[in-house]
Write a protein that holds these residues in place. Structure first.
Motif, PDB file in Angstrom:
ATOM      1  N   MET A   1      26.881  21.947  31.651  1.00  0.00           N
ATOM      2  CA  MET A   1      28.310  22.059  31.974  1.00  0.00           C
ATOM      3  C   MET A   1      28.554  23.242  32.908  1.00  0.00           C
ATOM      4  SD  MET A   1      31.112  20.634  31.646  1.00  0.00           S
ATOM      5  CE  MET A   1      32.416  21.215  32.689  1.00  0.00           C
ATOM      6  N   LYS A   2      28.018  24.402  32.471  1.00  0.00           N
ATOM      7  CA  LYS A   2      28.201  25.601  33.276  1.00  0.00           C
ATOM      8  C   LYS A   2      27.480  25.449  34.622  1.00  0.00           C
ATOM      9  CE  LYS A   2      27.245  30.402  33.252  1.00  0.00           C
ATOM     10  NZ  LYS A   2      26.555  31.521  32.658  1.00  0.00           N
ATOM     11  N   ARG A   3      26.326  24.779  34.537  1.00  0.00           N
ATOM     12  CA  ARG A   3      25.538  24.567  35.727  1.00  0.00           C
ATOM     13  C   ARG A   3      26.290  23.675  36.715  1.00  0.00           C
ATOM     14  NH1 ARG A   3      19.444  22.517  35.583  1.00  0.00           N
ATOM     15  NH2 ARG A   3      19.014  22.906  37.771  1.00  0.00           N
ATOM     16  N   LEU A   4      26.946  22.664  36.154  1.00  0.00           N
ATOM     17  CA  LEU A   4      27.728  21.748  36.965  1.00  0.00           C
ATOM     18  C   LEU A   4      28.844  22.509  37.678  1.00  0.00           C
ATOM     19  CD1 LEU A   4      26.937  18.762  36.852  1.00  0.00           C
ATOM     20  CD2 LEU A   4      29.115  18.337  35.712  1.00  0.00           C
ATOM     21  N   ALA A   5      29.491  23.365  36.919  1.00  0.00           N
ATOM     22  CA  ALA A   5      30.593  24.152  37.479  1.00  0.00           C
ATOM     23  C   ALA A   5      30.082  25.017  38.627  1.00  0.00           C
ATOM     24  CB  ALA A   5      31.222  25.022  36.396  1.00  0.00           C
ATOM     25  N   PHE A   6      28.879  25.604  38.434  1.00  0.00           N
ATOM     26  CA  PHE A   6      28.309  26.444  39.489  1.00  0.00           C
ATOM     27  C   PHE A   6      28.086  25.642  40.762  1.00  0.00           C
ATOM     28  CE2 PHE A   6      24.399  27.734  41.657  1.00  0.00           C
ATOM     29  CZ  PHE A   6      24.828  28.951  42.159  1.00  0.00           C
ATOM     30  N   TYR A   7      27.446  24.466  40.608  1.00  0.00           N
ATOM     31  CA  TYR A   7      27.176  23.687  41.810  1.00  0.00           C
ATOM     32  C   TYR A   7      28.453  23.153  42.441  1.00  0.00           C
ATOM     33  CZ  TYR A   7      22.252  24.327  41.453  1.00  0.00           C
ATOM     34  OH  TYR A   7      21.025  24.917  41.443  1.00  0.00           O
ATOM     35  N   PHE A   8      29.485  22.991  41.609  1.00  0.00           N
ATOM     36  CA  PHE A   8      30.782  22.609  42.147  1.00  0.00           C
ATOM     37  C   PHE A   8      31.314  23.724  43.060  1.00  0.00           C
ATOM     38  CE2 PHE A   8      35.463  22.375  41.691  1.00  0.00           C
ATOM     39  CZ  PHE A   8      35.645  21.163  42.349  1.00  0.00           C
ATOM     40  N   ILE A   9      31.169  24.960  42.600  1.00  0.00           N
ATOM     41  CA  ILE A   9      31.619  26.109  43.413  1.00  0.00           C
ATOM     42  C   ILE A   9      30.851  26.174  44.731  1.00  0.00           C
ATOM     43  CG2 ILE A   9      31.650  28.639  43.501  1.00  0.00           C
ATOM     44  CD1 ILE A   9      32.158  28.528  40.445  1.00  0.00           C
ATOM     45  N   VAL A  10      29.523  25.959  44.628  1.00  0.00           N
ATOM     46  CA  VAL A  10      28.702  25.972  45.847  1.00  0.00           C
ATOM     47  C   VAL A  10      29.141  24.863  46.797  1.00  0.00           C
ATOM     48  CG1 VAL A  10      26.379  25.708  46.747  1.00  0.00           C
ATOM     49  CG2 VAL A  10      26.753  26.994  44.648  1.00  0.00           C
ATOM     50  N   LEU A  11      29.382  23.677  46.214  1.00  0.00           N
ATOM     51  CA  LEU A  11      29.788  22.525  47.018  1.00  0.00           C
ATOM     52  C   LEU A  11      31.112  22.824  47.724  1.00  0.00           C
ATOM     53  CD1 LEU A  11      28.908  19.606  47.640  1.00  0.00           C
ATOM     54  CD2 LEU A  11      30.566  18.872  45.932  1.00  0.00           C
ATOM     55  N   LEU A  12      32.036  23.439  46.985  1.00  0.00           N
ATOM     56  CA  LEU A  12      33.327  23.814  47.582  1.00  0.00           C
ATOM     57  C   LEU A  12      33.123  24.693  48.812  1.00  0.00           C
ATOM     58  CD1 LEU A  12      35.902  24.669  44.754  1.00  0.00           C
ATOM     59  CD2 LEU A  12      35.871  22.730  46.325  1.00  0.00           C
ATOM     60  N   GLN A  13      32.198  25.652  48.714  1.00  0.00           N
ATOM     61  CA  GLN A  13      31.966  26.564  49.832  1.00  0.00           C
ATOM     62  C   GLN A  13      31.395  25.819  51.030  1.00  0.00           C
ATOM     63  OE1 GLN A  13      29.958  30.221  48.610  1.00  0.00           O
ATOM     64  NE2 GLN A  13      30.925  30.075  46.619  1.00  0.00           N
ATOM     65  N   ILE A  14      30.455  24.894  50.743  1.00  0.00           N
ATOM     66  CA  ILE A  14      29.870  24.103  51.831  1.00  0.00           C
ATOM     67  C   ILE A  14      30.947  23.240  52.489  1.00  0.00           C
ATOM     68  CG2 ILE A  14      28.263  22.226  52.338  1.00  0.00           C
ATOM     69  CD1 ILE A  14      26.455  23.370  50.133  1.00  0.00           C
ATOM     70  N   LEU A  15      31.754  22.577  51.631  1.00  0.00           N
ATOM     71  CA  LEU A  15      32.796  21.707  52.163  1.00  0.00           C
ATOM     72  C   LEU A  15      33.826  22.509  52.953  1.00  0.00           C
ATOM     73  CD1 LEU A  15      33.446  19.186  49.262  1.00  0.00           C
ATOM     74  CD2 LEU A  15      32.242  18.829  51.425  1.00  0.00           C
ATOM     75  N   PHE A  16      34.110  23.717  52.477  1.00  0.00           N
ATOM     76  CA  PHE A  16      35.072  24.562  53.191  1.00  0.00           C
ATOM     77  C   PHE A  16      34.583  24.826  54.614  1.00  0.00           C
ATOM     78  CE2 PHE A  16      36.244  28.807  54.637  1.00  0.00           C
ATOM     79  CZ  PHE A  16      37.623  28.700  54.642  1.00  0.00           C
ATOM     80  N   LEU A  17      33.323  25.254  54.724  1.00  0.00           N
ATOM     81  CA  LEU A  17      32.786  25.588  56.052  1.00  0.00           C
ATOM     82  C   LEU A  17      32.737  24.352  56.952  1.00  0.00           C
ATOM     83  CD1 LEU A  17      29.925  28.070  55.152  1.00  0.00           C
ATOM     84  CD2 LEU A  17      32.171  28.594  56.061  1.00  0.00           C
TER      85      LEU A  17
END
Lengths: 168, 399
Positions: A1-17
């Motif tokens: 769960m926590k791991r999923l949340a982390f990769y979600f944050i990373v994905l957000l950063q990639i999508l932002f850029l």
């Protein structure tokens, strides 16, 4: 769960850029291109690197351009531009959005400073920096002649500098 | 005392048969081995990250924009993934430094996209986005290095805002207050408190000089930090805040000594009503709280926060504040026989004396009178203190 949340944050950063990059590159394809006149100087930024400062003629507005209430300093303003000869010039401006006339475009900016006594207003469009490779900014400065800037404006309001050339 | 020195000391007691082997072990257990701090790894990570940031700032034309963006994206994703893997599976320290690199790469990605399309923003918004991303990573992994990185980005953004736009960026201020409160609530640890304090002081200075019309609002902001430190029950958290605000206000007082002398035009009294009202409110609150905590002696710190800018000899008055602070701690230190407080007072006294000496607005004769009077006073005080100490020692039969 926590791991999923982390990769979600990373994905957000990639999508932002990617999102920022794509939306700006789309300006060229789907936007209208306008030509503006400016004069260059050449400073540095510790994070963005060397750039050429561009001061546009359209940044300075007079009292007669404004429609509706006088906007406050620091507030968002909308400026209508229309082509006259080669370059685009300010037609009207307002603190609220409005529909452009046929053949005209709207640029969104911020009212940087206003001098009510003289009736002059300075609008910042967020296009004052043209980033260049380090060590190359001086060439622009030395030329002294005015620069011609091509700006793309997307239907959704996003805008960017497409090219900067010296006047022939 | 650290473990190594304690172990050495206890060893001699053991050899002298003052303590038994068992007691020796018990003493050692009271000093747990400190975890080594990953200084080198953190610096390594920061260097790699700065490499990315400066690479982007160089705007090297040989590589196409799209290529650069792909490099940034791939590098960022790999460092994040590797960081998470290593953190959970093998080493927190190594994993964390990989995550630090990833967060720094995200920042360089933000600047790259701005640079690619020549976007100049109206505010420090890029730093807000960057620090929010870093904060999210911090929330996931909860460690002091990532928190330090968040606050470094926040503080750097605020300084950038001050230099580029001559404005305070309120959202970064909000992130300090909210993020800092959250972190201090989660970890009642002095390193966290120190990080928050440094960022608060820097941002206060930025706010004062870019938004407020008068420098003296800095006094209120620093007093507010002091007040927070008084209210916090946890000494580990309160102490860095207290020291930070006192250090900053002492610097302010030193600057006042020089700046309030010549050419300073004092503000009109009626313009300062709001300031004095706010100042008085916080000051009264702090004093009442200290009195209730039975720590009124700490009020000596508050001398430094006294606003003197309306007085005709404001510079000299500020110097007096520094001396009052120094003398206050010297007296308290001697009275409580607390060598730390004596040292603090002595240090402050030496610095104040040095400033009095180099302060150019006085003539030498004035200075000479000042030092004579001061010297005689100090002899007097030390005589009284010494007599008191001896009577305590004789009467109390303490040692």
């Amino acid at each position: 769960m926590k791991r999923l949340a982390f990769y979600f944050i990373v994905l957000l950063q990639i999508l932002f850029l990617i999102g920022v990059a794509l939306s700006y590159s789309a300006v060229e394809r789907w936007g209208e291109t306008i030509r503006l006149k400016t004069a260059p100087v050449d400073p540095h930024d510790p994070f963005y690197g060397e750039y050429v400062t561009l001061n546009y003629d359209i940044e300075q507005l007079s009292e007669s351009h404004w429609e509706g209430a006088d906007p406050e300093q620091g507030s968002t303003v909308y400026v209508e531009l229309q082509q006259e000869d080669e370059f685009w010039q300010v037609k009207r401006a307002s603190g609220n959005t409005f529909e452009p006339r046929e053949g005209a475009v709207i640029l969104k900016g911020m009212l940087r400073h206003s001098d009510r006594n003289r009736g002059t207003y300075w609008v910042d469009y967020g296009m004052n920096r043209f980033y260049v490779e380090e060590g190359t900014g001086e060439q622009f400065e030395e030329r002294q002649s005015p620069l011609i800037v091509e700006v793309g404006i997307a239907p959704w309001g996003q805008k960017r500098i497409l090219s900067v050339e010296t006047q022939e | 005392m650290n473990r190594e020195r304690m172990a050495k000391e206890a060893r001699t007691w053991l050899e002298a048969e003052i303590i038994t082997q068992e007691q020796y072990q018990q003493i050692l257990q009271r000093y747990p081995e400190q975890k080594t701090k990953p200084v080198l790894l953190t610096f390594a990570a920061i260097f790699i990250g700065l490499g990315f940031l400066t690479f982007i700032a160089s705007n090297w034309d040989l590589l196409d924009n799209v290529v650069r963006l792909i490099i940034i994206l791939v590098a960022m994703a790999s460092f994040y993934t590797a960081g998470e893997r290593v953190y959970t599976k093998s080493s927190n320290i190594v994993g964390n430094s990989l995550l630090v690199v990833a967060v720094l790469i995200f920042g360089s990605g933000i600047f790259l996209t701005g640079q690619m399309y020549h976007v100049s923003s109206f505010s420090a918004l890029p730093f807000l986005i960057w620090s929010l991303a870093a904060f999210a990573v911090y929330v996931m992994f909860q460690n002091v290095i990532m928190f330090g990185l968040v606050m470094t980005i926040v503080t750097a953004g605020q300084l950038y805002s001050a230099m580029t736009y001559q404005a305070f960026y309120p959202w970064l201020g909000a992130l300090l207050v909210l993020g800092g409160s959250y972190a201090l609530y989660r970890h009642r640890h002095q390193a966290f408190a120190l990080i928050v304090t440094v960022s608060y002081v820097v941002q206060s200075v930025v706010w004062t000089f870019s938004e407020s019309s008068a420098y003296y609002w800095l006094i209120v902001l620093l007093l507010l930090l002091y007040a927070v430190s008084v209210w916090l029950e946890n000494e580990r958290v309160a102490r860095p805040m207290r020291s930070g605000s006192v250090t900053a206000i002492a610097f302010t007082a030193v600057i006042q000594v020089f700046a309030l002398e010549d050419g300073f035009s004092a503000p009109a009294l009626e313009d300062t009503y709001v300031f004095f009202l706010v100042w008085l409110g916080i000051m009264a609150g702090v004093l009442v709280k200290l009195w209730k905590q039975n720590r009124l002696f700490r009020g000596v710190d508050l001398f430094l926060f006294v606003p003197v800018f309306l007085l005709p000899w404001a510079g000299a008055a500020s110097l007096m504040l520094l001396f009052l602070y120094a003398l206050g701690w010297l007296l308290i230190g001697y009275q409580q026989e607390n060598s730390q407080r004596v040292t603090k007072g002595t240090l402050a006294f030496v610095v104040s004396t040095f400033i009095a000496y180099i302060h150019f607005a006085w003539d030498f004769l004035d200075k000479s009178v000042f030092f004579f009077v001061g010297g005689v006073l100090l002899f007097g005080i030390s005589y009284v203190l010494e007599r008191k100490r001896r009577s305590v020692q004789r009467g109390g039969d303490e040692r």
